[in-house]
Design a protein around this motif. Structure first.
Motif, short mmCIF file in Angstrom:
data_model
loop_
_atom_site.label_atom_id
_atom_site.label_comp_id
_atom_site.label_asym_id
_atom_site.label_seq_id
_atom_site.Cartn_x
_atom_site.Cartn_y
_atom_site.Cartn_z
N VAL A 116 0.83 -1.20 0.00
CA VAL A 116 0.00 0.00 0.00
C VAL A 116 0.87 1.26 0.00
O VAL A 116 0.59 2.21 -0.73
CB VAL A 116 -0.96 0.00 1.21
N GLU A 117 1.94 1.26 0.79
CA GLU A 117 2.85 2.41 0.81
C GLU A 117 3.50 2.64 -0.54
O GLU A 117 3.63 3.78 -0.99
CB GLU A 117 3.92 2.23 1.88
N ARG A 118 3.89 1.56 -1.21
CA ARG A 118 4.49 1.70 -2.55
C ARG A 118 3.46 2.25 -3.54
O ARG A 118 3.79 3.09 -4.37
CB ARG A 118 5.02 0.35 -3.03
N LEU A 119 2.22 1.78 -3.47
CA LEU A 119 1.17 2.29 -4.35
C LEU A 119 0.88 3.76 -4.07
O LEU A 119 0.66 4.55 -4.99
CB LEU A 119 -0.11 1.47 -4.21
N MET A 120 0.89 4.14 -2.81
CA MET A 120 0.60 5.53 -2.44
C MET A 120 1.74 6.47 -2.87
O MET A 120 1.50 7.62 -3.20
CB MET A 120 0.34 5.65 -0.94
N ASP A 121 2.97 5.97 -2.86
CA ASP A 121 4.12 6.78 -3.24
C ASP A 121 4.26 6.95 -4.75
O ASP A 121 4.96 7.86 -5.20
CB ASP A 121 5.41 6.18 -2.68
N ASP A 122 3.61 6.11 -5.52
CA ASP A 122 3.70 6.18 -6.99
C ASP A 122 2.97 7.43 -7.48
O ASP A 122 1.78 7.60 -7.23
CB ASP A 122 3.08 4.94 -7.62
N PRO A 123 3.66 8.33 -8.19
CA PRO A 123 3.03 9.58 -8.62
C PRO A 123 1.95 9.39 -9.69
O PRO A 123 1.11 10.28 -9.88
CB PRO A 123 4.19 10.41 -9.18
N ASP A 124 1.93 8.25 -10.37
CA ASP A 124 0.92 7.98 -11.40
C ASP A 124 -0.43 7.57 -10.81
O ASP A 124 -1.45 7.62 -11.49
CB ASP A 124 1.40 6.90 -12.36
N ASN A 125 -0.44 7.15 -9.55
CA ASN A 125 -1.67 6.69 -8.91
C ASN A 125 -2.40 7.84 -8.23
O ASN A 125 -1.79 8.76 -7.70
CB ASN A 125 -1.36 5.61 -7.87
N LYS A 126 -3.73 7.76 -8.25
CA LYS A 126 -4.57 8.75 -7.57
C LYS A 126 -4.94 8.18 -6.21
O LYS A 126 -5.48 7.07 -6.11
CB LYS A 126 -5.82 9.02 -8.41
N VAL A 127 -4.64 8.92 -5.14
CA VAL A 127 -4.86 8.44 -3.78
C VAL A 127 -5.79 9.39 -3.04
O VAL A 127 -5.62 10.60 -3.07
CB VAL A 127 -3.51 8.35 -3.02
N GLU A 128 -6.79 8.82 -2.37
CA GLU A 128 -7.70 9.58 -1.52
C GLU A 128 -7.68 8.95 -0.12
O GLU A 128 -7.86 7.75 0.02
CB GLU A 128 -9.13 9.53 -2.05
#
Length: 99
Positions: free
Chosen positions: A33-45
């Motif tokens: 989850v931390e890796r997904l949240m750190d990826d600038p291409d992903n939209k996180v809410e």
């Protein structure tokens, strides 16, 4: 005295090397989850003070993580239409996959 000084210096330098390696290793270990949240291409809410997290990946996958009363739920809707659900309650893990 010379022998005591050399031994002390070697022990001190060895302990500093081990400490610095240990700290470097701890920083590298991130959850998925931390890796997904750190990826600038992903939209996180993030909502409710971190109890609800929604991540939309560049590939079209949607991941929702929710915490209710000590119970964690993770739902993954993939771009190909498949869906996975994981529920953790009191240490018991339940996995449901729909294709």
């Amino acid at each position: 005295m010379k022998y005591l000084f050399k031994t002390g210096f070697l022990l001190l330098s060895f302990s500093l090397i081990l400490t610095s390696c240990r700290n470097e290793q701890e920083n590298e270990e991130k959850s998925e989850v931390e890796r997904l949240m750190d990826d600038p291409d992903n939209k996180v809410e993030v909502k409710d003070g971190g109890d609800k997290i929604k991540i939309e990946t560049a590939e079209g996958d949607e991941i929702k993580i929710k915490k209710d009363d000590g119970e964690y739920k993770k739902k993954i809707d993939r771009a190909d239409g498949s869906e996975s659900k994981v529920k953790v309650d009191d240490g018991e893990v339940k996995v449901k996959t729909d294709n």
